[in-house]
Scaffold this active site. Structure first.
Site, mmCIF file in Angstrom:
data_model
loop_
_atom_site.group_PDB
_atom_site.id
_atom_site.type_symbol
_atom_site.label_atom_id
_atom_site.label_comp_id
_atom_site.label_asym_id
_atom_site.label_seq_id
_atom_site.Cartn_x
_atom_site.Cartn_y
_atom_site.Cartn_z
ATOM 1 N N ARG A 18 32.397 50.014 46.623
ATOM 2 C CA ARG A 18 31.934 50.529 47.803
ATOM 3 C C ARG A 18 32.521 51.339 48.774
ATOM 4 O O ARG A 18 32.106 51.903 49.591
ATOM 5 C CB ARG A 18 31.314 49.239 48.595
ATOM 6 C CG ARG A 18 30.115 48.620 47.939
ATOM 7 C CD ARG A 18 29.604 47.525 48.954
ATOM 8 N NE ARG A 18 30.174 46.252 48.793
ATOM 9 C CZ ARG A 18 30.413 45.147 49.635
ATOM 10 N NH1 ARG A 18 29.491 45.508 50.709
ATOM 11 N NH2 ARG A 18 30.951 44.190 49.345
ATOM 12 N N GLY A 79 36.667 36.987 38.144
ATOM 13 C CA GLY A 79 36.564 35.828 39.160
ATOM 14 C C GLY A 79 38.000 36.036 39.571
ATOM 15 O O GLY A 79 38.939 36.386 39.047
ATOM 16 N N TYR A 102 44.449 37.621 49.762
ATOM 17 C CA TYR A 102 43.542 38.702 49.118
ATOM 18 C C TYR A 102 44.155 40.307 49.670
ATOM 19 O O TYR A 102 44.679 40.389 51.004
ATOM 20 C CB TYR A 102 42.247 38.906 49.542
ATOM 21 C CG TYR A 102 41.298 37.874 49.249
ATOM 22 C CD1 TYR A 102 41.745 36.955 48.136
ATOM 23 C CD2 TYR A 102 39.929 37.522 49.675
ATOM 24 C CE1 TYR A 102 40.842 36.079 47.525
ATOM 25 C CE2 TYR A 102 39.066 36.506 49.351
ATOM 26 C CZ TYR A 102 39.501 35.542 48.187
ATOM 27 O OH TYR A 102 38.796 34.725 47.908
ATOM 28 N N ASN A 172 34.491 29.534 53.707
ATOM 29 C CA ASN A 172 35.817 29.835 53.039
ATOM 30 C C ASN A 172 36.130 31.148 53.381
ATOM 31 O O ASN A 172 35.475 31.949 53.233
ATOM 32 C CB ASN A 172 35.289 29.720 51.395
ATOM 33 C CG ASN A 172 36.828 30.147 50.906
ATOM 34 O OD1 ASN A 172 37.773 30.140 51.111
ATOM 35 N ND2 ASN A 172 36.598 30.323 49.567
HETATM 36 C C1 UD1 Z 1 35.516 34.954 47.886
HETATM 37 C C2 UD1 Z 1 35.213 33.463 47.743
HETATM 38 C C3 UD1 Z 1 34.280 32.963 49.059
HETATM 39 C C4 UD1 Z 1 34.710 33.339 50.208
HETATM 40 C C5 UD1 Z 1 34.873 34.871 50.335
HETATM 41 C C6 UD1 Z 1 35.595 35.277 51.565
HETATM 42 C C7 UD1 Z 1 35.482 32.921 45.396
HETATM 43 C C8 UD1 Z 1 34.712 32.284 44.084
HETATM 44 N N1 UD1 Z 1 34.903 33.013 46.604
HETATM 45 O O1 UD1 Z 1 34.213 35.486 47.492
HETATM 46 O O2 UD1 Z 1 34.016 31.533 48.707
HETATM 47 O O3 UD1 Z 1 33.879 32.823 51.221
HETATM 48 O O4 UD1 Z 1 35.796 35.182 49.159
HETATM 49 O O5 UD1 Z 1 35.673 36.511 51.514
HETATM 50 O O6 UD1 Z 1 36.641 33.135 45.315
HETATM 51 N N2 UD1 Z 1 39.633 39.743 42.968
HETATM 52 C C9 UD1 Z 1 40.215 40.016 41.773
HETATM 53 N N3 UD1 Z 1 39.832 39.863 40.731
HETATM 54 C C10 UD1 Z 1 38.785 39.305 40.411
HETATM 55 C C11 UD1 Z 1 37.865 39.161 41.589
HETATM 56 C C12 UD1 Z 1 38.302 39.192 42.707
HETATM 57 O O7 UD1 Z 1 41.464 40.306 41.984
HETATM 58 O O8 UD1 Z 1 38.242 38.909 39.092
HETATM 59 C C13 UD1 Z 1 40.057 39.989 44.202
HETATM 60 C C14 UD1 Z 1 39.212 41.238 45.108
HETATM 61 O O9 UD1 Z 1 39.704 42.042 44.783
HETATM 62 C C15 UD1 Z 1 39.196 40.459 46.433
HETATM 63 C C16 UD1 Z 1 39.314 39.099 46.365
HETATM 64 O O10 UD1 Z 1 39.954 38.599 44.900
HETATM 65 O O11 UD1 Z 1 40.282 41.063 47.062
HETATM 66 C C17 UD1 Z 1 38.027 38.144 46.428
HETATM 67 O O12 UD1 Z 1 37.244 38.582 45.638
HETATM 68 P P1 UD1 Z 1 35.595 38.849 46.072
HETATM 69 O O13 UD1 Z 1 34.937 39.299 44.913
HETATM 70 O O14 UD1 Z 1 35.245 39.630 47.474
HETATM 71 O O15 UD1 Z 1 35.062 37.434 46.490
HETATM 72 P P2 UD1 Z 1 33.837 36.957 47.236
HETATM 73 O O16 UD1 Z 1 32.663 37.043 46.220
HETATM 74 O O17 UD1 Z 1 34.007 37.732 48.491
#
Ligand code: UD1
Ligand code: MG
Length: 451
Positions: A18, A79, A102, A172
């Site tokens: 995005r 994930g 993050y 969270n």
């Molecule tokens: C996540 C949480 C959610 C929380 C929210 C807060 C989980 C399953 N859910 O959701 O409970 O309320 O953050 O913002 O954890 N990332 C990776 N690899 C992946 C997936 C994600 O490095 O395979 C990193 C992303 O770059 C990001 C962070 O992890 O910096 C969070 O991932 P994102 O997809 O934004 O999680 P949310 O669905 O927002």
């Protein structure tokens, strides 16, 4: 309290679709520093023994930006738990406290991380501590479901939540802390049977509970700390919050900001005591300003030092390598680059000084230009202490003007001027008495005869 050793895992594999950018999301800058750099600086305040960063395939530029912190590559984005699993080998069986952060959430403070690790050491010895928040709009966040005695039972992702669970306002924030000794076993058990088919780090809570371990929530005081960046608009919002923090810090440390909202800082700007900053001033990275410096409105600084008592602007541009000495004056529409302006020297109007030294108490007249570039190479100009450069002088570098020398206005100086000499390099003035009156009379006469 003896602190247990700490390790941090920073998730930065997200592509940031995005953002609509060629740059990985975590390298977008806030207050002049990539977001992931802010996260690294925050964790560094807690002196962790190990820091690991999880990146996506081909993110060599992120790896370079976070070095010397090692990076692990998450091959496919399956994930947050999958990302942590990719990073864990870098911690090599670490059994202290492990905090997961993050890379796109740059405003979290060391105090919040301290609160989380302190909770891990609490009487219940929780295996997992989750950072909770109560956002104005909880849509999209995982909800924290508590048990009767206030402990954390499980986290349910928005997409998987029932209407009743969605009514829960405690969410969270994303940051989680683990007891490293138990972490591997918990993460290893996380599956992907959910709405998104992803490995959710949040499932760690339910798994730990099933194994008979306690889990806890620590609520963040200020929700803005956990604002994540997914779009340019959110980047601007995070920038605004951080700028406000930096403005407040500058004032707490003894600077006056005439109109704080119009002053823009870099993460590393250093201002001394009793500095006064006028409206619309921009500090780029690498700026240090001494005590009692006055910065008038509309100035731009980048990679510059300004010594005590100097007066800058309005409308001055100080570029990389400018060193402004004590009590020096830099005035309006003056550009200084890679040059030392020594104590009490004055460069007050419409001037470019580049690749130069201006000696103490020298006076540089309006419109002076150091011609430092020949189209191929840069050359130096050296102006001695107490020298006087007349207005509209071009100094063709390499060139030296000695201590106490005077250069006449309008000169183009191509040769060195010895100390205490006077140099003038322009056409001599011819003055013809009555010439203008005769010229007008003659032209008037020609015109009336033609009419
Ligand atoms: C996540 C949480 C959610 C929380 C929210 C807060 C989980 C399953 N859910 O959701 O409970 O309320 O953050 O913002 O954890 N990332 C990776 N690899 C992946 C997936 C994600 O490095 O395979 C990193 C992303 O770059 C990001 C962070 O992890 O910096 C969070 O991932 P994102 O997809 O934004 O999680 P949310 O669905 O927002
Ligand atoms: Mg998110």
């Amino acid at each position: 309290m003896t602190r247990r050793p700490l390790a941090c895992v920073i998730l930065a594999a997200g592509k940031g679709t995005r953002m609509k950018s060629d740059l990985p999301k975590v390298l977008h800058k806030v207050a002049g520093r990539p977001m992931v750099g802010h996260v690294l600086a925050t964790v560094a305040a807690l002196e962790p023994e190990r820091v690991a960063v999880v990146v996506g395939p081909g993110m060599d530029d992120v790896a370079a930006a976070v070095a010397p912190a090692p990076t692990a590559v998450q091959r496919q984005q399956q994930g947050t738990a999958d990302a942590v699993r990719a990073g864990l080998p870098l911690l090599g069986g670490f059994d202290g406290n492990v905090v997961v952060l993050y890379g796109d959430t740059p405003l979290v403070t060391p105090a919040t991380l301290e609160k989380m690790t302190a909770a891990l050491n609490g009487p219940e010895a929780p295996a997992v501590v989750v950072l909770g928040m109560r956002p104005a709009n909880p849509h999209g966040y995982g909800r924290l479901i508590l048990n009767a005695d206030g402990g954390l039972d499980r986290i349910v992702e928005h997409l998987d939540a029932t209407a009743e669970e969605r009514a829960v306002t405690l969410c969270n924030a994303g940051l989680m802390a683990f007891d490293g000794a138990r972490m591997g076993g918990i993460i290893g058990r996380i599956g992907n049977a959910n709405a998104k088919g992803e490995y959710y780090l949040t499932d760690a809570v339910e798994i730990a509970r099933a194994l008979g371990m306690a889990c806890a929530v620590v609520e963040v005081d200020d929700t803005s700390e956990v604002l994540g960046v997914n779009s340019r608009a959110e980047l601007a919002e995070v920038e605004r919050i951080l700028q406000n923090r930096l403005r407040t810090a500058a004032m707490i440390n003894g600077a006056t900001l005439a109109d704080p909202q119009t002053v823009s800082f870099s993460h590393d700007t250093v201002l001394g005591r009793d500095v006064v900053v006028g409206q619309h001033v921009v500090f780029g990275p690498g700026v240090t300003v001494g005590d009692r410096v006055e910065i008038k409105p509309f100035c731009h600084f980048e990679d510059v030092t300004v010594a005590d008592g100097a007066v800058i602007g309005p409308y001055a541009r100080l570029r990389p390598g400018a060193e402004i000495g004590p009590d020096a004056h830099i005035g309006n529409f003056v550009e200084i680059k890679n040059a030392r302006i020594e104590a009490g020297a004055k460069v007050n109007h419409l001037t470019y000084i580049g690749d130069a030294r201006v000696g103490a108490r020298a006076n540089i007249g309006a419109g002076t230009i150091t011609c430092n570039y020949d189209g191929y190479f840069k050359h130096r100009t050296d102006i001695g202490a107490g020298a006087f450069i007349g207005s509209n002088t071009a100094l063709v570098a390499p060139v030296t003007v000695g201590d106490g020398a005077i250069v006449g206005a309008g000169s183009t100086i191509t040769g060195d001027v010895p100390a205490d000499a006077m140099a003038v390099a322009r056409g001599r003035q011819a003055t013809l008495p009555g010439w203008a009156a005769r010229f007008r009379a003659q032209k008037q006469d020609e015109k009336s005869r033609k009419a």
